[in-house]
Scaffold this motif. Sequence first.
Motif, mmCIF file in Angstrom:
data_model
loop_
_atom_site.group_PDB
_atom_site.id
_atom_site.type_symbol
_atom_site.label_atom_id
_atom_site.label_comp_id
_atom_site.label_asym_id
_atom_site.label_seq_id
_atom_site.Cartn_x
_atom_site.Cartn_y
_atom_site.Cartn_z
ATOM 1 N N LEU A 122 0.826 -1.203 0.000
ATOM 2 C CA LEU A 122 0.000 0.000 0.000
ATOM 3 C C LEU A 122 0.865 1.260 0.000
ATOM 4 C CD1 LEU A 122 -2.856 1.187 0.015
ATOM 5 C CD2 LEU A 122 -2.742 1.178 2.519
ATOM 6 N N VAL A 123 1.946 1.250 0.758
ATOM 7 C CA VAL A 123 2.856 2.397 0.764
ATOM 8 C C VAL A 123 3.378 2.641 -0.652
ATOM 9 C CG1 VAL A 123 5.124 3.221 1.546
ATOM 10 C CG2 VAL A 123 3.520 2.233 3.189
ATOM 11 N N LYS A 124 3.751 1.568 -1.333
ATOM 12 C CA LYS A 124 4.285 1.702 -2.697
ATOM 13 C C LYS A 124 3.224 2.176 -3.687
ATOM 14 C CE LYS A 124 7.997 -1.648 -2.129
ATOM 15 N NZ LYS A 124 8.525 -2.981 -2.481
ATOM 16 N N SER A 125 1.978 1.714 -3.538
ATOM 17 C CA SER A 125 0.943 2.057 -4.516
ATOM 18 C C SER A 125 0.240 3.380 -4.221
ATOM 19 C CB SER A 125 -0.090 0.934 -4.622
ATOM 20 O OG SER A 125 -0.827 0.815 -3.422
ATOM 21 N N ALA A 126 0.008 3.694 -2.946
ATOM 22 C CA ALA A 126 -0.772 4.888 -2.588
ATOM 23 C C ALA A 126 0.081 6.034 -2.071
ATOM 24 C CB ALA A 126 -1.821 4.524 -1.541
ATOM 25 N N GLY A 127 1.331 5.732 -1.711
ATOM 26 C CA GLY A 127 2.184 6.743 -1.101
ATOM 27 C C GLY A 127 2.154 6.612 0.408
ATOM 28 N N ALA A 128 3.236 7.039 1.029
ATOM 29 C CA ALA A 128 3.402 6.847 2.473
ATOM 30 C C ALA A 128 2.334 7.567 3.289
ATOM 31 C CB ALA A 128 4.797 7.289 2.903
ATOM 32 N N ARG A 187 11.441 -2.984 5.695
ATOM 33 C CA ARG A 187 11.741 -1.618 5.295
ATOM 34 C C ARG A 187 10.535 -1.063 4.552
ATOM 35 N NH1 ARG A 187 15.981 2.026 4.147
ATOM 36 N NH2 ARG A 187 17.621 0.686 4.914
ATOM 37 N N GLY A 188 10.185 0.179 4.882
ATOM 38 C CA GLY A 188 9.073 0.866 4.221
ATOM 39 C C GLY A 188 9.613 1.870 3.221
ATOM 40 N N ALA A 189 8.955 3.002 3.127
ATOM 41 C CA ALA A 189 9.361 4.065 2.208
ATOM 42 C C ALA A 189 10.595 4.769 2.762
ATOM 43 C CB ALA A 189 8.226 5.060 2.021
ATOM 44 N N GLY A 190 11.635 4.889 1.933
ATOM 45 C CA GLY A 190 12.847 5.577 2.384
ATOM 46 C C GLY A 190 13.439 4.913 3.606
ATOM 47 N N ASP A 191 13.837 5.723 4.566
ATOM 48 C CA ASP A 191 14.410 5.213 5.804
ATOM 49 C C ASP A 191 13.317 5.048 6.855
ATOM 50 O OD1 ASP A 191 16.945 5.068 4.762
ATOM 51 O OD2 ASP A 191 17.573 7.003 5.534
ATOM 52 N N SER A 192 12.492 4.040 6.657
ATOM 53 C CA SER A 192 11.412 3.759 7.603
ATOM 54 C C SER A 192 11.173 2.256 7.667
ATOM 55 C CB SER A 192 10.120 4.477 7.189
ATOM 56 O OG SER A 192 9.582 3.901 6.005
ATOM 57 N N MET A 193 10.394 1.867 8.667
ATOM 58 C CA MET A 193 10.030 0.453 8.795
ATOM 59 C C MET A 193 8.543 0.353 9.072
ATOM 60 S SD MET A 193 11.408 -0.608 12.554
ATOM 61 C CE MET A 193 10.729 0.157 14.023
ATOM 62 N N ILE A 194 7.975 -0.754 8.638
ATOM 63 C CA ILE A 194 6.567 -1.065 8.862
ATOM 64 C C ILE A 194 6.539 -2.404 9.580
ATOM 65 C CG2 ILE A 194 4.385 -1.625 7.742
ATOM 66 C CD1 ILE A 194 5.274 0.281 5.472
ATOM 67 N N CYS A 195 5.783 -2.459 10.678
ATOM 68 C CA CYS A 195 5.783 -3.641 11.533
ATOM 69 C C CYS A 195 4.375 -4.034 11.952
ATOM 70 C CB CYS A 195 6.578 -3.383 12.804
ATOM 71 S SG CYS A 195 8.254 -2.760 12.570
ATOM 72 N N VAL A 196 4.238 -5.308 12.291
ATOM 73 C CA VAL A 196 3.043 -5.834 12.946
ATOM 74 C C VAL A 196 3.553 -6.824 13.986
ATOM 75 C CG1 VAL A 196 0.939 -7.211 12.708
ATOM 76 C CG2 VAL A 196 1.554 -5.557 10.926
ATOM 77 N N GLY A 197 3.041 -6.696 15.203
ATOM 78 C CA GLY A 197 3.483 -7.574 16.279
ATOM 79 C C GLY A 197 2.473 -8.634 16.628
ATOM 80 N N THR A 198 2.979 -9.728 17.191
ATOM 81 C CA THR A 198 2.126 -10.776 17.729
ATOM 82 C C THR A 198 2.471 -10.963 19.199
ATOM 83 O OG1 THR A 198 3.721 -12.467 17.003
ATOM 84 C CG2 THR A 198 1.854 -12.030 15.550
#
Length: 160
Positions: free
Chosen positions: A45-51, A145-156
């Motif tokens: 979604l970040v790649k398709s819609a923007g951050a 890794r997300g957009a640029g210098d960022s991260m996207i996470c989901v925890g359990t």
Amino acid sequence: MNKFSLFTFSASALLLGVLSGNTLAAGERGSDAEAQEMVKKAVALVKSAGADKAYKVFTEHPEGAFKDRDLYVFAYDFDGNCLAQGANPKMIGKNLIGIKDGDGNAFIKGMIDMVKANSKGTYGPYKFTNPNSQGYELKKSYCERGAGDSMICVGTYVAK
């Protein structure tokens, strides 16, 4: 309601759940596989819609998007600034690089360091508040890794 109507209703409900991206599961806890799948969808979604648009969806989860039981997306830049938070929007904009759990683990910094080194992986366990139980529980997070210098996470949350 006759048998055909009940079948049609059940099939429609199942299809709606599949199409909306929500999973139908018996347990109240999300699995590691479900967390990884949610991260992959979030990165897409970040790649398709923007951050910016994606971060808003992760935080507000319209129509249940990116929120399933105790699973939710959170995103940070590599400086430790919270960009999106699906369980607690009050965290957005705060720098949490130094936040530590009850055992002294700087877990946001640990996740960032892991993503910088490997682009993706699982970090943990660390102690964090479960939004469903409101208690501290062991948690591990899958991050990419997300957009640029960022991260996207989901925890359990780790079962006791």
